[in-house]
Write a protein that holds these residues in place. Structure first.
Motif, short mmCIF file in Angstrom:
data_model
loop_
_atom_site.label_atom_id
_atom_site.label_comp_id
_atom_site.label_asym_id
_atom_site.label_seq_id
_atom_site.Cartn_x
_atom_site.Cartn_y
_atom_site.Cartn_z
N ASP A 67 12.49 2.55 -6.99
CA ASP A 67 12.36 2.93 -5.47
C ASP A 67 13.25 4.10 -5.33
N GLN A 68 14.10 4.54 -6.11
CA GLN A 68 14.81 5.89 -5.96
C GLN A 68 14.03 6.87 -6.41
N LEU A 69 13.43 6.75 -7.65
CA LEU A 69 12.24 7.84 -8.16
C LEU A 69 11.17 8.07 -7.38
N SER A 70 10.54 6.91 -6.92
CA SER A 70 9.18 7.06 -6.25
C SER A 70 9.34 7.75 -4.46
N THR A 71 10.69 7.65 -3.94
CA THR A 71 10.73 7.95 -2.65
C THR A 71 10.29 9.29 -2.11
N SER A 72 10.72 10.31 -2.92
CA SER A 72 10.11 11.66 -2.73
C SER A 72 8.65 11.92 -3.06
N LEU A 73 7.88 10.69 -3.67
CA LEU A 73 6.53 10.88 -4.10
C LEU A 73 5.59 10.24 -3.11
N VAL A 74 6.04 9.57 -2.05
CA VAL A 74 5.33 8.65 -1.30
C VAL A 74 5.58 9.12 0.07
N ILE A 75 4.03 9.26 0.85
CA ILE A 75 4.28 9.60 2.16
C ILE A 75 4.47 8.28 3.13
N ASN A 76 3.79 7.40 2.59
CA ASN A 76 3.61 6.33 3.61
C ASN A 76 3.68 4.90 2.73
N LYS A 77 4.37 3.92 2.98
CA LYS A 77 4.32 2.60 2.37
C LYS A 77 4.33 1.41 3.41
N GLU A 78 3.32 0.63 3.07
CA GLU A 78 3.25 -0.76 3.78
C GLU A 78 3.17 -2.08 3.06
N VAL A 79 3.92 -2.88 3.68
CA VAL A 79 4.24 -4.21 2.70
C VAL A 79 3.80 -5.31 3.55
N TRP A 80 3.15 -6.26 2.97
CA TRP A 80 2.64 -7.68 3.50
C TRP A 80 3.11 -8.60 2.59
N LEU A 81 3.54 -9.65 3.26
CA LEU A 81 4.05 -10.75 2.47
C LEU A 81 3.48 -12.11 2.97
N GLY A 82 3.35 -13.04 2.04
CA GLY A 82 2.83 -14.30 2.25
C GLY A 82 2.71 -15.34 1.58
N GLN A 83 2.33 -16.48 1.63
CA GLN A 83 2.12 -17.61 0.54
C GLN A 83 0.75 -17.57 0.16
N LEU B 285 -9.70 7.72 -2.21
CA LEU B 285 -8.43 8.53 -1.93
C LEU B 285 -7.49 8.23 -3.19
N ASN B 286 -7.72 9.24 -4.19
CA ASN B 286 -6.84 8.91 -5.65
C ASN B 286 -5.20 8.91 -5.15
N ASN B 287 -5.04 9.40 -4.00
CA ASN B 287 -3.57 9.27 -3.96
C ASN B 287 -3.00 7.94 -3.16
N VAL B 288 -3.87 6.79 -3.21
CA VAL B 288 -3.52 5.59 -2.48
C VAL B 288 -3.53 4.49 -3.44
N PHE B 289 -2.37 3.92 -3.54
CA PHE B 289 -2.30 2.69 -4.57
C PHE B 289 -1.90 1.70 -3.69
N TYR B 290 -2.79 0.26 -4.44
CA TYR B 290 -2.36 -0.90 -3.71
C TYR B 290 -1.86 -1.76 -4.97
N LEU B 291 -0.72 -2.34 -4.55
CA LEU B 291 -0.06 -3.44 -5.51
C LEU B 291 -0.34 -5.08 -4.85
N TYR B 292 -0.64 -5.73 -5.82
CA TYR B 292 -0.71 -7.25 -5.69
C TYR B 292 0.19 -8.00 -6.62
N LYS C 213 0.77 -1.18 0.01
CA LYS C 213 -0.08 -0.14 -0.03
C LYS C 213 0.81 1.22 -0.04
N PHE C 214 0.72 2.11 -0.84
CA PHE C 214 1.55 3.37 -1.28
C PHE C 214 0.57 4.42 -0.81
N GLU C 215 0.88 5.39 -0.23
CA GLU C 215 0.20 6.79 -0.19
C GLU C 215 1.04 7.81 -0.62
N ALA C 216 0.60 8.39 -1.74
CA ALA C 216 1.56 9.19 -2.35
C ALA C 216 1.18 10.56 -2.03
N VAL C 217 1.99 11.59 -2.20
CA VAL C 217 1.97 13.05 -1.70
C VAL C 217 0.76 13.33 -2.76
#
Length: 96
Positions: free
Chosen positions: A76-92, A47-54, A7-11
């Motif tokens: 990762d380098q280019l997006s760092t300044s564009l993101v307020i918050n990032k959450e990651v979930w990992l699993g099988q 919230l059009n500044n919130v994105f989810y990746l699957y 989950k990314f929350e962009a500026v």
């Protein structure tokens, strides 16, 4: 299969720039990584500044390869300044 949910929350005023960048990242992952089977990008309806990746990979090792790829490092380098918050979930993946 190894699943990654992010989950990314962009500026606020950078959401479209982030969206363009993350769509390129999804395409690069699918085109360049043989063990990346799925890379969905979802933009939140309210919230059009919130994105989810699957993302789905063969296993954890394939995801580690993804993290070391040139296209991921660039994203990762280019997006760092564009993101307020990032959450990651990992699993099988247990069902599809």
């Amino acid at each position: 299969m190894y699943a990654v949910i992010v989950k990314f929350e962009a500026v606020l005023n950078k959401a479209e720039e982030f969206k363009s960048l993350v769509l390129k990242q999804a395409a690069n992952s699918l085109e360049q990584e043989t063990e990346c089977y799925q890379f969905d990008v979802v933009q939140d309806e309210k919230l059009n500044n919130v994105f989810y990746l699957y993302e789905l990979y063969t296993n954890r090792q394939a995801f580690d390869v993804h993290l070391k790829s040139a296209h991921f490092i660039e994203f990762d380098q280019l997006s760092t300044s564009l993101v307020i918050n990032k959450e990651v979930w990992l699993g099988q993946l247990v069902a599809q």
